[in-house]
Motif scaffolding. Structure first.
Motif, short mmCIF file in Angstrom:
data_model
loop_
_atom_site.label_atom_id
_atom_site.label_comp_id
_atom_site.label_asym_id
_atom_site.label_seq_id
_atom_site.Cartn_x
_atom_site.Cartn_y
_atom_site.Cartn_z
N THR A 265 0.85 -1.19 0.00
CA THR A 265 0.00 0.00 0.00
C THR A 265 0.88 1.23 0.00
N VAL A 266 0.55 2.19 -0.85
CA VAL A 266 1.31 3.43 -0.94
C VAL A 266 0.45 4.57 -0.40
N LEU B 46 3.89 -1.42 3.70
CA LEU B 46 3.39 -0.05 3.66
C LEU B 46 4.52 0.85 3.17
N VAL B 47 4.26 1.57 2.08
CA VAL B 47 5.24 2.51 1.53
C VAL B 47 4.71 3.93 1.76
N VAL B 48 5.52 4.74 2.44
CA VAL B 48 5.11 6.11 2.76
C VAL B 48 5.98 7.08 1.97
N LEU B 49 5.34 7.96 1.21
CA LEU B 49 6.04 9.00 0.49
C LEU B 49 5.82 10.34 1.19
N MET B 50 6.81 11.20 1.12
CA MET B 50 6.72 12.55 1.70
C MET B 50 6.41 12.52 3.19
N GLY B 51 7.01 11.57 3.90
CA GLY B 51 6.67 11.43 5.31
C GLY B 51 7.83 11.48 6.28
N ILE C 279 9.88 5.69 2.54
CA ILE C 279 9.86 4.91 3.78
C ILE C 279 9.13 3.60 3.52
N VAL C 280 9.77 2.49 3.88
CA VAL C 280 9.18 1.17 3.70
C VAL C 280 8.98 0.54 5.07
N ILE C 281 7.77 0.10 5.34
CA ILE C 281 7.43 -0.50 6.63
C ILE C 281 6.89 -1.90 6.39
N GLY C 282 7.50 -2.90 7.03
CA GLY C 282 7.02 -4.26 6.88
C GLY C 282 8.14 -5.28 6.88
N ALA C 283 7.74 -6.54 6.88
CA ALA C 283 8.71 -7.64 6.97
C ALA C 283 9.64 -7.70 5.76
N VAL C 284 9.23 -7.15 4.61
CA VAL C 284 10.09 -7.22 3.42
C VAL C 284 11.41 -6.48 3.63
N VAL C 285 11.42 -5.54 4.55
CA VAL C 285 12.65 -4.79 4.82
C VAL C 285 13.76 -5.72 5.27
N ALA C 286 13.40 -6.80 5.93
CA ALA C 286 14.38 -7.72 6.48
C ALA C 286 14.73 -8.88 5.54
N VAL C 287 14.13 -8.91 4.35
CA VAL C 287 14.42 -9.98 3.40
C VAL C 287 15.82 -9.79 2.86
N GLY C 288 16.66 -10.81 2.98
CA GLY C 288 18.03 -10.74 2.50
C GLY C 288 18.17 -11.21 1.09
#
Length: 410
Positions: A306-307, A333-338, A396-405
């Motif tokens: 979700t953006v 969750l992708v946050v722009l301008m935040g 800004i990226v929020i979620g488990a995908v951030v930790a995917v190697g």
């Protein structure tokens, strides 16, 4: 005859009888262009590739399932001989010569009365390249020249001035996330042809340096908390320059319709009777995380993303975002301008049930030479942004995908 160069000419084959002998790979490559030219194409061959057969099934061509016979070329305007039977090719070539039919032979170019150039198209221009026998008629060399010319026309690096009346108006061009190589081919071409460019700060600035000196560049200056150009003023500038008969490009970062106010500008142009073209761009919401090694979706981790815009805080009455519902989603969750609101955004998500340990990544100046990635969690992100002095623009990226190697593990 072979010592002289070929005389280039464009054949107008609409509705005219064209014969192709052979249904193999050569025919398969050549048939689409003949069909596009509107020719009445008859393929004569006992067998055909699946692609050629599909063209016949679709009634794009007529397929005669037999070998060549005397008289097959009697009423043809153009013939392509591409069978594996040398004797049949020779007889067909002689018939074409006797009937003054332009004839291409795939097995023996010197015995043909015509050669097929390497062709390519861009915006209504067809490029056809022939090399002489002195060059050995190397098809790879010919194709390389064709590709270089067509690519130059498509990406705007090869621009010929228009000496006839052009269609003027405005193009809303999505410039992509920042790297000048990530603008679309069409966007780059329109930029190269522009008389006026009205550019955002977040557009690919390096492209502006490539513009000819006569191009007027107007800085929309939509800088957070600094100088800004009101949207109405931007709309008026677009209309004013277009009415002067100029080709105007509105160069935006990302995509014109992803928090880019593109529709507002299109509506203003439509009301003023100004023609407008919209050129989509690569959105930073997907490309910037990707450039930083973060997939917005990943099998077994996130099935949706979700953006949202973070330019107003969750507790601001102007916010249209349902943060409580977003907190319940399991995807990305992708946050722009935040950047400056990320503390309150994190607090709100946690208050509505999101784990404070949820990974967060901030990617500043994504896809540019200044790109950097800062990792945190919802519990620590506010302090991390302050300590690391993260500044906009940042995705800004929020979620488990951030930790995917890189190995796919979390």
């Amino acid at each position: 005859m072979a010592e002289h160069p070929a005389y280039p000419v464009g054949l107008r084959l609409t509705g005219r009888h064209v014969v192709v002998l052979g249904g193999g790979q050569v025919a398969q490559r050549r048939l689409p262009a003949l069909i596009a030219a509107g020719a009445d194409v008859h393929v004569i061959s006992p067998e055909a590739t699946p692609s050629v057969e599909a063209m016949a099934d679709a009634k794009e061509i007529t397929w005669h399932r037999r070998g060549y016979a005397e008289g097959d070329l009697a009423t043809a305007w153009y013939a392509l001989i591409a069978t594996s039977d040398t004797e049949a090719n020779t007889r067909a070539s002689a018939e074409a010569e006797a009937n003054r039919v332009w004839c291409v032979r795939s097995d023996d170019a010197d015995a043909a009365t015509a050669w097929t150039p390497a062709t390519g198209s861009s915006e209504g221009v067809t490029v056809a390249v022939l090399t002489t026998k002195a060059r050995g008629r190397d098809p790879r060399h010919t194709a390389a020249i064709r590709d270089a010319v067509v690519e130059g026309l498509r990406d705007g690096t090869l621009v010929a001035p228009h000496h006839r009346t052009r269609t003027t108006g405005v193009a809303l061009v999505g410039g992509g996330p920042g790297d000048p190589d990530l603008i679309t081919v069409r966007g780059r071409r329109l930029l190269a042809e522009a008389d006026v460019v009205i550019a955002d700060r977040l557009g690919p600035r390096d492209l502006l340096a490539e513009l000819p000196p006569h191009v007027q560049v107007i800085d929309a200056a939509k800088i957070p908390y600094g100088r800004f150009m009101a949207q109405e003023a931007i709309n008026n500038a677009l209309i004013e320059h277009a009415r002067q008969g100029k080709s105007v490009v509105r160069l935006k970062g990302g995509d014109p319709y992803v928090f880019g106010r593109g529709m507002e500008e299109l509506q203003a142009l439509a009301e003023a009777g100004i023609p407008c073209t919209v050129v989509p761009g690569i959105s930073s919401s997907i490309s910037v995380p990707g450039a930083a090694g973060i997939p917005v979706t990943h099998r077994g981790v996130a099935h949706e993303f979700t953006v949202v815009s973070g330019h107003v805080a969750p507790d601001d009455e102007r916010s249209l975002v349902d943060w409580a519902s977003l907190a319940k989603l399991t995807g990305t969750l992708v946050v722009l301008m935040g950047v400056d609101k990320i503390g309150r955004i994190a607090e709100t998500l946690v208050a509505h049930g999101k784990s404070p340990d949820t990974p967060v990544a901030l990617v500043q100046e994504g896809t540019t030479a200044a790109q950097r990635r800062v990792d945190a969690t919802l519990a620590t992100v506010a302090a991390t942004v302050a300590a690391q002095e993260v500044k906009p623009p940042a995705v800004i990226v929020i979620g488990a995908v951030v930790a995917v190697g890189p190995d796919g593990t979390v």
